[in-house]
Structures are given as C-alpha cells and as structure tokens.
Write a protein that holds these residues in place. Structure first.
Motif, mmCIF file in Angstrom:
data_model
loop_
_atom_site.group_PDB
_atom_site.id
_atom_site.type_symbol
_atom_site.label_atom_id
_atom_site.label_comp_id
_atom_site.label_asym_id
_atom_site.label_seq_id
_atom_site.Cartn_x
_atom_site.Cartn_y
_atom_site.Cartn_z
ATOM 1 N N MET A 1 0.524 -0.638 0.000
ATOM 2 C CA MET A 1 0.248 -0.100 0.203
ATOM 3 C C MET A 1 0.773 1.176 -0.202
ATOM 4 O O MET A 1 0.635 2.530 -0.820
ATOM 5 C CB MET A 1 -1.108 0.392 1.252
ATOM 6 C CG MET A 1 -1.916 0.890 1.271
ATOM 7 S SD MET A 1 -3.208 0.850 -0.513
ATOM 8 C CE MET A 1 -3.940 -0.840 0.192
ATOM 9 N N ARG A 77 -5.475 -8.930 0.506
ATOM 10 C CA ARG A 77 -6.455 -8.672 1.141
ATOM 11 C C ARG A 77 -7.354 -8.990 1.143
ATOM 12 O O ARG A 77 -8.497 -9.156 1.919
ATOM 13 C CB ARG A 77 -5.993 -7.069 1.468
ATOM 14 C CG ARG A 77 -4.898 -6.849 2.726
ATOM 15 C CD ARG A 77 -5.336 -4.808 2.262
ATOM 16 N NE ARG A 77 -6.625 -4.669 2.943
ATOM 17 C CZ ARG A 77 -6.975 -3.557 3.283
ATOM 18 N NH1 ARG A 77 -5.533 -2.123 2.772
ATOM 19 N NH2 ARG A 77 -7.473 -2.959 3.891
ATOM 20 N N GLU A 146 -12.295 -3.898 8.090
ATOM 21 C CA GLU A 146 -11.889 -4.527 6.261
ATOM 22 C C GLU A 146 -12.613 -4.548 5.716
ATOM 23 O O GLU A 146 -12.732 -4.045 4.688
ATOM 24 C CB GLU A 146 -11.239 -5.822 7.116
ATOM 25 C CG GLU A 146 -10.811 -6.447 6.430
ATOM 26 C CD GLU A 146 -9.199 -5.298 6.035
ATOM 27 O OE1 GLU A 146 -9.068 -4.070 6.706
ATOM 28 O OE2 GLU A 146 -8.509 -5.827 5.120
ATOM 29 N N PHE A 152 -13.157 1.021 -0.250
ATOM 30 C CA PHE A 152 -12.792 1.805 -0.354
ATOM 31 C C PHE A 152 -12.104 1.615 -1.691
ATOM 32 O O PHE A 152 -11.858 2.102 -2.441
ATOM 33 C CB PHE A 152 -12.191 2.659 0.860
ATOM 34 C CG PHE A 152 -11.805 3.584 0.555
ATOM 35 C CD1 PHE A 152 -12.110 4.932 0.373
ATOM 36 C CD2 PHE A 152 -9.998 3.483 0.419
ATOM 37 C CE1 PHE A 152 -11.369 6.264 0.453
ATOM 38 C CE2 PHE A 152 -8.973 4.754 0.075
ATOM 39 C CZ PHE A 152 -10.105 6.093 -0.332
ATOM 40 N N HIS A 153 -11.047 0.818 -1.008
ATOM 41 C CA HIS A 153 -9.593 0.722 -2.618
ATOM 42 C C HIS A 153 -10.330 0.254 -2.933
ATOM 43 O O HIS A 153 -9.499 0.620 -4.343
ATOM 44 C CB HIS A 153 -8.679 -0.162 -1.742
ATOM 45 C CG HIS A 153 -7.604 0.059 -0.691
ATOM 46 N ND1 HIS A 153 -7.925 0.313 1.043
ATOM 47 C CD2 HIS A 153 -7.119 1.281 -0.916
ATOM 48 C CE1 HIS A 153 -7.451 1.112 1.702
ATOM 49 N NE2 HIS A 153 -6.873 1.701 0.485
ATOM 50 N N PHE A 156 -11.914 2.709 -5.520
ATOM 51 C CA PHE A 156 -10.651 2.935 -5.692
ATOM 52 C C PHE A 156 -10.090 3.049 -7.463
ATOM 53 O O PHE A 156 -9.887 3.800 -8.480
ATOM 54 C CB PHE A 156 -9.624 3.754 -4.926
ATOM 55 C CG PHE A 156 -8.748 5.198 -5.328
ATOM 56 C CD1 PHE A 156 -8.705 6.237 -5.067
ATOM 57 C CD2 PHE A 156 -7.234 4.254 -5.571
ATOM 58 C CE1 PHE A 156 -8.601 7.171 -6.306
ATOM 59 C CE2 PHE A 156 -6.675 5.636 -6.056
ATOM 60 C CZ PHE A 156 -7.029 7.117 -6.371
ATOM 61 N N ILE A 424 -16.591 4.548 -2.881
ATOM 62 C CA ILE A 424 -15.402 5.228 -2.104
ATOM 63 C C ILE A 424 -15.916 5.575 -0.681
ATOM 64 O O ILE A 424 -15.532 5.874 0.167
ATOM 65 C CB ILE A 424 -14.296 6.374 -2.532
ATOM 66 C CG1 ILE A 424 -14.170 5.758 -3.951
ATOM 67 C CG2 ILE A 424 -13.908 7.328 -2.151
ATOM 68 C CD1 ILE A 424 -12.667 6.256 -5.173
ATOM 69 N N LEU A 425 -16.879 6.442 -0.744
ATOM 70 C CA LEU A 425 -17.183 7.063 0.659
ATOM 71 C C LEU A 425 -17.914 6.366 1.488
ATOM 72 O O LEU A 425 -17.803 6.382 2.814
ATOM 73 C CB LEU A 425 -18.201 8.364 -0.183
ATOM 74 C CG LEU A 425 -18.146 9.848 -0.330
ATOM 75 C CD1 LEU A 425 -18.773 10.663 -1.165
ATOM 76 C CD2 LEU A 425 -17.437 10.726 1.191
ATOM 77 N N LEU A 428 -15.287 4.382 2.935
ATOM 78 C CA LEU A 428 -13.961 5.789 3.699
ATOM 79 C C LEU A 428 -14.757 5.415 5.238
ATOM 80 O O LEU A 428 -13.939 4.925 6.133
ATOM 81 C CB LEU A 428 -14.666 7.034 3.319
ATOM 82 C CG LEU A 428 -12.648 7.940 3.672
ATOM 83 C CD1 LEU A 428 -11.670 6.767 4.223
ATOM 84 C CD2 LEU A 428 -13.498 8.634 2.678
#
Lengths: 486, 315
Positions: A1, A77, A146, A152-153, A156, A424-425, A428
């Motif tokens: 990361m 992950r 998690e 989120f990731h 993205f 993403i939001l 988060l």
C-alpha cells in the motif's frame, strides 16, 4: 500500500507540473510564445513531455504501475477478508492476561450460564462461536472496518480504470453552429477541434443538432447573466427529435453524446454578387481576437474574412463587425469603447483586396494574407444594405445571426466513475470509524452457580471499547440473573 | 432593507466578530499561561459573541448579494474562519473537554479574517453563469467544512509536536514504559492494532501548559479523520459540478490538481497512523505537509495560478 501511495503522490506531483506548464489543447498560444522566447527550454520541455503531462508515456507508465501495485496489494487482503468472514472466532485461553478482563459470578450452572452469555453477545451484534465442550465461547465484531477499507480501495481501483476507459474510448470537441443550421456529429465537422481517446474506435455517433436560436443576456454592469441555445436534437437516423435548451451548467444529451454551452459569436449573413451572379450567400462565422488589457471582449468588434478565388484577379474581403452599430459611432465621435450586448443596427466595416489569395500557402479560412494584394475599396455596410465595390461587385448584409459554440463530449465511463466515487465514500466511513473487537467468555462451576470469566481487547478505538466491555460485563451478570428467575 | 444596508450590516458584524475573536484569543492565551478560570470564561463568552456576529455577517452578506454567500474568496474565508471556531467550540471544548488550545484555533481564524478583509474583499455581487448551480452550495460548503476541520486538526497537531517534544525531553532520563499487553497473534496481518490510537506516551503526562501529548494526538487524529471523508465528498461533488459546467468531471485544473494532492497527503497520514512505527511524530509531520498543501489549494491556486477556478477569486 505504501508503494501505491508513493505512486499516487508521483502522479499528483506530475499534475503540479501540468498545472504550471502550459498544456497542449488548453494553452497552445502560450506554448507557441514559449517556443519563440525560450527555444531551448521549450524544446527540452517538449522532449520530456511537459507540454502534455497527462498524455505523456511516463504519466501513463506511473498510472499503470499504480493499478498493478494497488491490485497486487488488494488481492491478498481480499482473500484474507474472505477467510476471516468464513472462519468463526477462535477460542482463547488465559483470558486474565488480556487488556480487559472481568469475572462475574452467576447463580446458574455453567452450561446454562454460557448460553446466556452467548445471547448477550449476539444481542450486541457480536459473531459468536461455541460453546464448545469446554464451556467457553469466542466472539468478535467490527469486520465492517476491513470490509469498508477494501470497498474503498477496490472502488478507487475501479475509478482509476473507469476514468481511463471512459476517456480512452470517448471524444470531446467543439461544434460551431449558426442559428438556423444543423450540425452532424462526425470527425470532419469539428474543423480539427476534436480530441479523441487513445482507444477511440472512430465510432462518431452521427447525432444531429439543429440550433434554432441563441440568446445571451447581460446585467447592466456588463456581467454575463445567462447563455441559452435553443435547439432540436435528433438521433443519427434523424429520428427521435427532441427540443432542448442548453445553458451553462445544463447540458443536453442524446445517445450518450452531451452538448454543453461553451461560447458564442456573431455570424453575419453575407451575399456577394458579381454582375448579378451570386458568388456567396450565407452566414459567415466571425471571430474575436483577445482584447487588450482592461478592455472587455464586449467592447471590441468581430472579424471575418470572405475569399473569392474564382474571380480574376482573386478577391479577398475583410470585415469588421459591430453588432451594435452605435458603438462604432460612439468610438468615432468620443473615442470611448461602448459594450455591445445586444444586436442594434449592426454595421460592418470592410476592406476589399484584389490579387493572389495564395490558397496553397494560407490554409486558414479566417486569415487573409494581404501580401501581394492591393486594397481597392473600403467602406461600411449596415444591416439590410448593399455596398457597391465597383466593377460590378456588390456586397449585401441582409441579416445578422449568432452562432453557438458547443462542447460535444462522449464519456461512457461516467456511470462507472460515479458509482465508484459513491462506493469510495461508503467504504470510507466504516474504514475510518469502525473498530475490531474480540471477546471470550468461559464458565466454570463455582459453588451452586458458576463463575464467568470475560476477556477481550479492541484493535482500534480502545478507549471506547472500555465502556462497551463494562456494559457487556454488566449485562452478563444481569441477564443470567433473569434466567434464574424464569 | 436594501442591499446596501445589508452589505453594511455584514461588514459591521464582521468587524465585531474580528475583535471578539482577537480579544478571546488573548484571553485564551492568558488562561493557557496563568490558568485563571475567569479568563477562560471571558474567552468562551467572547468566542460565542464572535460566532453570533459572524453568523449574522454571513447571512447579511447573502441577503446583500441575493444568493448563497459562497461565491468568492472573501466569502470562503469568512465561512472558513467561522467553521474553524465553531468546530473548535463543538469538538475541542464540547466533546474533547480540552480548554487550553482555544487561542491557537482563534489565531487561525483571526489571521484568515485579516487576510480576507485586507486582500480578498469584494463587494457583494451576483455570480457568472458557470457558478450558478445548486452544486455550488454543496461543493463549496463541504470543501470549506472539511478545510476547517483539517485546519483545526493541524493546529492541534502543531501543539502536539510541541508538547510531545517537551515530554520526550523530560523523559529522556527515565526508562520507557511498556505498552499494554495486546495479543495480536490471532489477528490477520493487515489489522493494525490501534490505528487511531495515540502513540504510547514515552513519559506519563505531566502538568504543563498544554494537555498531554496523547490527548492532543488523539484529538488531531479525530479531527482529520472527520475532515477527510468530507474533503473526499467535496472533491466528488466538485467533479459532478465540473461535469455539468465544463463538460468534464476532471481536467487537471490547478484547483483540482491541488485538492487531489491534499487528498493524497491526508490519505497518506491515515495510512501512516495504521502503520506501526509511523505513529506519533512522523504521522504528525505528514499532517503538517497536508496542511501546507491545503493552504496552497485554498489561497495560492486562486491568487497566483491561472485556471478555471480563477473567477472564484478576488476580482
């Protein structure tokens, strides 16, 4: 990361360079002037792609590296998360060495007491496994952290892909459409102002827009208030027509192609005759050069050119259009420039040249190169009038129209990018505010009842877990007591 | 009342708020140094007076201009300084129960207001068409709200660094205290323990001018972790607005670029907090870099770099 973050930072720094150095397609004039003023520096910039940062090979390279690094980090992950979602909380021993530990005496037998404890933890939304044969249960909570982080990731990641795919397969360009005319979305009709994506498949849509009317309104201070293009949109086969009003912040869409209000200008209808034979009859698009410092674009006239290559000698006409004729006379009388916001008795000043137009050397239709030409007439023609240039040549100015400049864009990645941004939001929130907690309870005989040992810890937000732990312990004592009563 | 009257009300209320904050700041610093309770009362009372006056100033400005008062740099600055003080009162005084750092938050607001009135002031006026969108309220509002939270977080971070240095110096002769016993063996490797927890204190908190470094550190983290999603939301709504106004959701315009850089730096900060060995001072330094980037995003881009956001500036 960490690698992905560093790559992201490199992209950001490259973008800083892009925001300081003029970019191709955005500030071409500034690039040209830099080549004149500092040829060496400009050539170096050009070589390392600083004039086209976002299209340069190294920007693409870092972007690709970022995707690879992000994906390589997220896959294991995700596998780990799936594993921990499937597996049940594992039993633990030596609860009294944990950060939080408590003992509760309850009046029930151990096997009933542990079932009561299980109920308490379930009610508090813990995942519970057990009781196993040893009379103990294990519980955990907060996997949402998690899950959110991975959401989120991954979102993205999808966003980065969606951006490239959407821009790569799409196009954007400017359409200049005079009132009363129809424009078809095709490569040739952009007059070179179109930028097509890297993976663009030459699949221009062929949709049509017919502009009925353009209106610009200004406040008394000269500040623009509204720009509206009234138009009819039609699909590529001319069907499914729809009337729309395109204004700033309110684009119109058909078949995935969007039309945005970008600019406007004046297009006088010009009719040229030679000995009664019509050489030209139609609207001519006028342009404006950048006004000098401190002068509003509303205060300066518009310029256009008409070329008549079939005459012998060839003739070129240069026009200076004043949409509000009063401004020309005000300038001549008082020397003051007056803003022109609406059409009012428009006039055109013209210069007529004859000689060689040098069509092979001068490519642009809007530039008249007067080297090797002789000016044979100059004058003014008002709207609805005709000027006689001599030798049987006449120029009429029947009416003044406006043209609308529309930004035409297709980006199929848009829904993907929007969805990714929302995810993403969503991801988060739990990723930042969630916390992972683990709890274990064992029960062993203690006189007539049993003794519950409770141990646990939180991986995040430890101070808040302290309160939660206290409440769990309190509930364990209370619920078991109720169980006794029934 | 006419637009001129409202404009005058707005300017007068601004002046009241400015001096209320200024005196509150001095009182708060006095409390920090001498711990006289009366000074804290004065500071809080004046801060509330300032907040009220500033709210009035913002509303009057909106009435004078006939629109939502977030249209240019002056108005952003006024709202930003308002929100920093409000966030300070709610989160630091109210929820955090920390009384000693008010002067620093107020100093930030006083400076922002001074810059606004000295260099950025323009009279209330209507907007150009591109700004005339309901996305403006949402985008600009969330950007300013998050800016104020991030800025406040960074003010607290600076205090943390100062306090942490003091505590470290004081503890240099002492043996370090071991952290709590946390069994990490059964946790998956990517679960970082205590991502949002302060670094273990090297020495026990001592009485001093400021709250313990641990408290400041946690406060700073909370503020930034609160501001970051809102900043993200602000960038997304900005992109949605840009899509309808400028025909593309992202164009590497300077303001866009710098908001992205700021986002990346604070994302780095949040990652650093979750990485062992990067907590405490090192993470704090990243937060300060992010603060620098935030200031560039906010001021430099509008004032010195030409881009599509220029008209949101001072002219």
């Amino acid at each position: 990361m960490r690698t992905a973050l560093v790559l992201l930072l490199i992209l950001a720094l490259a973008a800083v360079a892009g925001s300081l150095v003029p970019q191709v397609g955005v500030a071409d004039a500034r690039i040209a002037s830099m080549f004149r003023a500092h040829p060496l520096r400009a050539r170096i910039y050009d070589q390392i792609g600083l004039f086209d940062v976002y299209g340069s090979w190294w920007f693409t390279f870092v972007y690709a590296l970022l995707l690879v690094s992000l994906g390589a980090c997220l896959l294991p992950r995700t596998r780990g998360l799936v594993r921990s979602l499937r597996s049940r909380p594992v039993p633990a021993r030596e609860l009294d060495t944990m950060r939080h530990y408590a003992e509760v005496a309850v009046p029930e037998a151990p096997d009933r007491a542990i079932l009561g404890a299980r109920r308490v933890l379930r009610r508090r939304l813990f995942r519970v496994s057990g009781p196993n044969g040893l009379g103990s249960i294990a519980a955990d909570k907060g996997l949402a952290r998690e899950v959110g982080s991975l959401l989120f990731h991954w979102a993205f990641f999808v966003l980065l892909v969606g951006v490239v795919w959407g821009k790569g397969t799409g196009f954007t360009g400017q359409a200049v459409v005079v009132e009363g005319e129809t424009w078809v979305e095709a490569h040739a009709n952009y007059d070179g102002s179109v930028r097509e994506g890297r993976f663009f498949d030459e699949d221009h849509s062929g949709v049509q827009i017919h502009v009925e009317d353009f209106t610009a309104t200004y406040r008394p201070t000269g500040q623009p208030e509204d720009f509206v293009t009234s138009a009819t949109l039609a699909g590529s086969d001319g069907s499914a027509t729809r009337s729309v009003e395109i204004r700033v912040n309110h684009p119109a869409e058909i078949d995935g192609v969007k039309f945005f209000q970008f600019g406007y200008g004046w297009a006088p209808v010009i009719r040229v005759e030679k000995d009664g034979q019509v050489l030209l009859d139609g609207p001519v698009v006028c342009e404006q050069s950048a006004p000098p410092e401190g002068v509003s674009p509303l205060q300066i006239p518009w310029n256009c050119v008409v070329k008549l290559p079939t005459l012998d000698p060839q003739v070129g006409l240069r026009f200076e259009l004043w949409p509000d004729g009063r401004a020309l006379y005000a300038l001549l009388e008082t020397g003051k420039a007056m803003p022109m916001v609406t059409e009012f008795a428009p006039v055109m000043a013209y210069d007529a040249f004859e000689g060689d137009l040098r069509a092979d050397a001068v490519q642009s239709a809007s530039v008249l190169d007067t080297i090797g030409m002789r000016r044979f007439d100059t004058g003014v023609v008002g709207a609805g009038r005709t000027a006689d240039l001599g030798d049987g040549l006449t120029v009429s100015f029947p009416e003044l129209r406006q043209y609308s400049v529309l930004q035409v864009t297709r980006d199929r990645g848009l829904p993907i990018v929007l969805l990714a941004a929302i995810l993403i939001l969503l991801g988060l929130m739990p990723a930042l505010y969630g916390s992972r907690r683990k709890l274990w309870v064992t029960a062993e005989p203690d006189g007539a009842g049993s003794l519950l040992r409770v141990g646990g810890f939180a991986l995040q937000r430890r101070s808040r877990f302290e309160e939660e732990f206290t409440k769990v312990v309190r509930d364990l004592g209370r619920t078991s007591g109720e169980g006794m009563g029934t | 009342m006419s637009a001129e009257t409202w404009a005058r009300v707005s300017n007068d209320a601004f002046t009241v708020a400015f001096f209320a904050y200024l005196v509150a700041m001095l009182a708060s610093f006095h409390y920090l140094a001498f711990r006289k309770r009366s000074m804290w009362v004065v500071a809080i009372a004046l801060t509330l007076v300032g907040l009220t006056a500033q709210l009035l100033s913002i509303v009057a400005r909106g009435l004078a201009a006939g629109r939502f008062p977030l249209g240019n740099m002056y108005e952003y600055s006024v709202v930003l300084s308002f929100l920093v003080v409000l966030a300070y009162v709610v989160f630091v005084e109210g929820l955090g129960k920390v009384r000693t750092v008010g002067g620093f938050a107020l100093a930030f607001s006083v400076l922002t207001m001074a810059v606004a009135v000295l260099f950025l002031y323009v009279g209330p006026q209507p907007l150009v068409p591109a700004l005339n969108s309901y996305w403006r309220q949402i985008h600009v509002g969330s950007m300013i709200l998050s800016s104020s939270l991030l800025a406040l977080g960074c003010v607290v971070t600076i205090l943390y660094l100062a306090k942490e240095r003091r505590e470290r110096r004081a503890a240099e002769a002492l043996t370090p205290i071991m952290g709590g016993a946390v069994d990490l063996d059964d946790a998956p490797p990517h679960f970082e323990a205590g991502a949002d927890e302060p670094a273990e204190p090297v020495a026990s908190p001592r009485r001093g001018l400021l709250p313990a470094a641990v408290v400041l550190d946690r406060l700073a983290y909370r503020l930034i972790a609160f501001g970051f999603p809102i900043w993200t939301f602000g960038i997304i709504t900005g992109a949605i607005w840009a899509e309808s106004a400028w025909s593309r959701y992202w164009g590497w315009d300077p303001k866009e670029t710098w908001s992205f850089i700021t986002w990346v730096i604070f994302a780095g900060y949040l990652h650093a907090r979750a990485t062992s060995g990067w907590k405490g001072r090192r993470a704090a330094v990243i937060a300060l870099v992010g603060f620098g980037s935030l200031l560039i995003t906010y001021y430099a881009v509008n004032l010195w770099i030409v881009g599509l956001h220029s008209y949101a500036g001072v002219g």
